[in-house]
Design a protein around this motif. Structure first.
Motif, short mmCIF file in Angstrom:
data_model
loop_
_atom_site.label_atom_id
_atom_site.label_comp_id
_atom_site.label_asym_id
_atom_site.label_seq_id
_atom_site.Cartn_x
_atom_site.Cartn_y
_atom_site.Cartn_z
N PHE A 36 -32.43 -28.12 -4.35
CA PHE A 36 -32.86 -29.47 -4.73
C PHE A 36 -31.88 -30.52 -4.21
O PHE A 36 -32.27 -31.55 -3.64
N TYR A 37 -30.57 -30.27 -4.43
CA TYR A 37 -29.57 -31.26 -4.03
C TYR A 37 -29.45 -31.35 -2.50
O TYR A 37 -29.24 -32.44 -1.94
N VAL A 38 -29.60 -30.22 -1.81
CA VAL A 38 -29.56 -30.26 -0.34
C VAL A 38 -30.75 -31.06 0.18
O VAL A 38 -30.60 -31.92 1.08
N GLN A 39 -31.95 -30.77 -0.37
CA GLN A 39 -33.14 -31.52 0.07
C GLN A 39 -33.00 -33.01 -0.28
O GLN A 39 -33.39 -33.87 0.51
N SER A 40 -32.43 -33.30 -1.43
CA SER A 40 -32.26 -34.70 -1.84
C SER A 40 -31.28 -35.42 -0.91
O SER A 40 -31.46 -36.60 -0.58
#
Length: 637
Positions: A36-40
């Protein structure tokens, strides 16, 4: 006025490589939160959000994700920190990434960028070099290392790196631009213009490329074309005060003073601290005979800058005195950047340029200094010397005249003006000036030597002998005066004394081959035994060939080079003037050798007639050859 234009757009750093490699985030071993944080981070609208999401991803990145993936997240956060100008944090992230993945070429490249920003250029060059070692076709790293080398003044190395970047990416406009800037620093204007043309072809929307080409065109006095380029740059970037200032300089040098003043004013509206534009505008208004308007009163820079300027000036002068001319120029550049009105820094930088043989830049700097202070005799004198070294004798004489007008007791200016007159054919004016120099400075050995040479070419051999003897008395190591007195004594028939003078010249300077040649000729005029003995003591010095012309002449007189070989070598001068002198000297020495050694007067005179070159002012073989051809045929040698 900025005739030596230092406002070239500097080489720009390659942008940090913000590449997020999500292929490393396979769901086979990644938690949903981590993904999630990488995609964000990838979708983040602001740099702050990108950094925050990458930081959370790093917190969730455990051993199961592997070192390589963590290295890439650190790399991307470091690149984001660069965007925010948080350079220390960026440096730390790139270093941590390299600890995890030592073969990460892009991380070395980006850490090099940050190291360079943090003023550690040597560290930056080391990082770029490692990146290139790891990835031989890494054109961005070559480009960045070129910028680092340019910052150190190593322009040839920079050009090599920019060329490699271009070889791997022929569409790299910035590399062409920066290579052009490096060529400009080396004053290779034509090559610089070629590169700026290429950069513009590849990217016609970059104002810096037009600006830099304008600077190069100004340097070769193509001011109209330069003005067009600066105008194009302004249309692309109207908020850049440097562009207006540069166009003002081009107008100014093209004698369009009103337009120049208008551009300087616009530069000052954008940047009121541009002291050089302020000073240039004053010159332009004076040249256009336009009074300054009270509305045009612009404050000058903070006087505290003068402290930095003086510190750099002192360091530059220390380098200058030790002969470290490039370092001196660098310090004077810094002094002038802090205080563009620093007259002494221009004068000292000019001296450094002159010592390097760059007389064009020296003249520009002396001219700047004279615009600031029109009442300095020494600056006029030094600029005159620079003109003299460029064989611009009329301009040199004018500057020496200005010097003595300010300081009527400036003996060196009288002496040098005499030499300028001499080289334009005004022998009597030269003698008069040498005499003025000696009336001020009675022990001025060089003035005696110069006046002696002038008397020699005026056919006044007794006066020449007197002056050259006085020069030698004052300076017993002056091998040139010994040599010239030897020639005068030969013409006077004083062969033994002439022999002694040429021997004294060689004792003072054993490498002065012209004295060795003349000693052989005079020895032959004295006796066969004297000649054979002179050959014996001269031959060991000339056993091997040399590229130097005078050395070859002596080898001919020793019988080691034939007449035909000497004539062929004479044709190999570096320019037409040198070839002309060598051909005349070849005929002269062959003629004198036939006359004095071979005792073949008929053939000797034929060569002496051919040696007389009326195109060469004050060429000593002309005088000796004319003497030999017109002397009383009944005179014994």
């Amino acid at each position: 006025m900025k005739t030596n234009n230092d406002t070239i757009s500097p080489g720009r750093f390659q942008a940090a490589l913000l590449i997020i490699l999500l292929s490393w985030c396979s769901s086979a071993y990644s938690s949903e939160g981590f993904n999630f944080y990488v995609q964000s981070a990838m979708r983040a609208a602001t740099i702050e959000d990108k950094i925050a999401n990458l930081t959370k991803a790093l917190e969730l990145c455990g051993p199961e994700h592997g070192k390589a993936l963590k290295a890439r997240i650190l790399y991307n956060r470091g690149s984001a920190y660069v965007k925010k100008k948080f350079y220390q944090q960026a440096y730390d992230d790139f270093s941590r990434a390299l600890e995890l993945e030592p073969g990460f070429a892009k991380a070395y490249n980006n850490r090099g960028i940050v190291a360079q920003i943090l003023t550690s250029t040597d560290h930056a060059i080391n990082d770029y070099s490692i990146a290139i070692y790891l990835k031989y076709d890494f054109y961005e790293a070559y480009y960045n290392r070129g910028i680092a080398y340019s910052g150190q003044g190593l322009y040839l190395r920079a050009i090599d790196d920019y060329s490699r970047a271009i070889a791997f990416n022929p569409s790299y406009a910035n590399a062409y631009n920066n290579r052009g800037v490096a060529y400009l620093k080396l004053r290779e204007n034509d090559r610089a213009i070629f590169d700026f043309n290429k950069a513009i072809d590849l990217d016609p929307r970059d104002a810096a490329f037009y600006n830099n080409r304008g600077v190069a065109l100004s340097r070769i006095s193509q001011f109209t074309s330069a003005i067009d380029d600066f105008s194009k740059a302004i249309s692309l970037n109207p908020a850049n005060h440097v562009l207006y200032s540069n166009r003002g300089v081009a107008y100014h040098r093209n004698h369009e003073y009103t337009a120049a003043a208008r551009d300087y004013s616009q530069s000052l509206r954008i940047n009121p601290q541009d002291d050089e534009a302020y000073r240039n505008r004053q010159f332009a208004l004076q040249s256009a005979k336009i009074p300054s308007s009270p509305l045009e009163s612009i404050p000058k820079p903070n006087p505290l800058y003068r402290q930095y300027a003086e510190a750099s000036y002192v360091q530059g002068t220390a380098y200058l005195e030790k002969g470290y001319y490039d370092l001196a120029i660098m310090e004077y550049n810094r002094a002038l950047a802090a205080d563009p009105g620093f007259e002494s820094a221009y004068s000292k930088r000019a001296i450094a340029y002159a010592e390097k043989g760059n007389f064009t830049s020296a003249i520009e700097d002396y001219s700047f200094a004279l615009r600031i202070n029109t009442d300095n005799a020494d600056i006029f004198y030094n600029r005159g010397v620079a003109y003299f070294n460029q064989k611009l004798y009329a301009q040199a004489a004018e500057d020496f005249s200005s010097s003595v007008k300010i300081n009527p007791r400036h003996a060196m200016s009288f002496n040098n003006r005499g030499s300028a007159y001499f080289n334009t054919g005004s022998v009597q004016r030269a003698i008069d000036d040498y005499s003025r120099a000696l009336s001020i400075w009675p022990d001025y050995s060089m003035a005696y030597s110069n006046r002696g040479i002038a008397h020699y070419f005026a056919g006044e051999y007794t006066k020449a002998l007197t002056d050259l003897s006085e020069s030698i008395r004052l300076d017993p190591g002056d091998f040139i005066s010994f040599h010239n007195r030897g020639i005068v004594r030969y013409i006077r028939g004083e062969y033994k004394e002439a022999m002694d003078d040429f021997s004294a010249s060689l004792k003072a300077n054993p490498a002065y081959s012209y004295s060795a040649a003349w000693r052989l000729l005079v020895a032959a005029a004295i006796s066969k035994a004297e000649y054979e003995n002179t050959v014996k003591i001269t031959a060991p010095w000339y056993s091997a060939p040399s590229p130097y012309w005078a050395h070859t002449v002596v080898r001919y007189l020793l019988g080691k080079v034939t007449e035909a070989e000497l004539a062929a070598i004479a044709q190999k001068g570096v320019d037409a003037e040198t070839v002309g002198k060598q051909v005349s000297e070849s005929n002269f020495y062959v003629g004198m050798n036939r006359l004095l050694v071979v005792k073949d007067s008929a053939r000797g005179n034929e060569y002496l007639k051919k040696c007389i070159n009326k195109d060469l002012n004050f060429f000593y073989p002309n005088v000796v050859a004319s003497y030999e051809l017109t002397r009383d045929k009944g005179t014994t040698r």
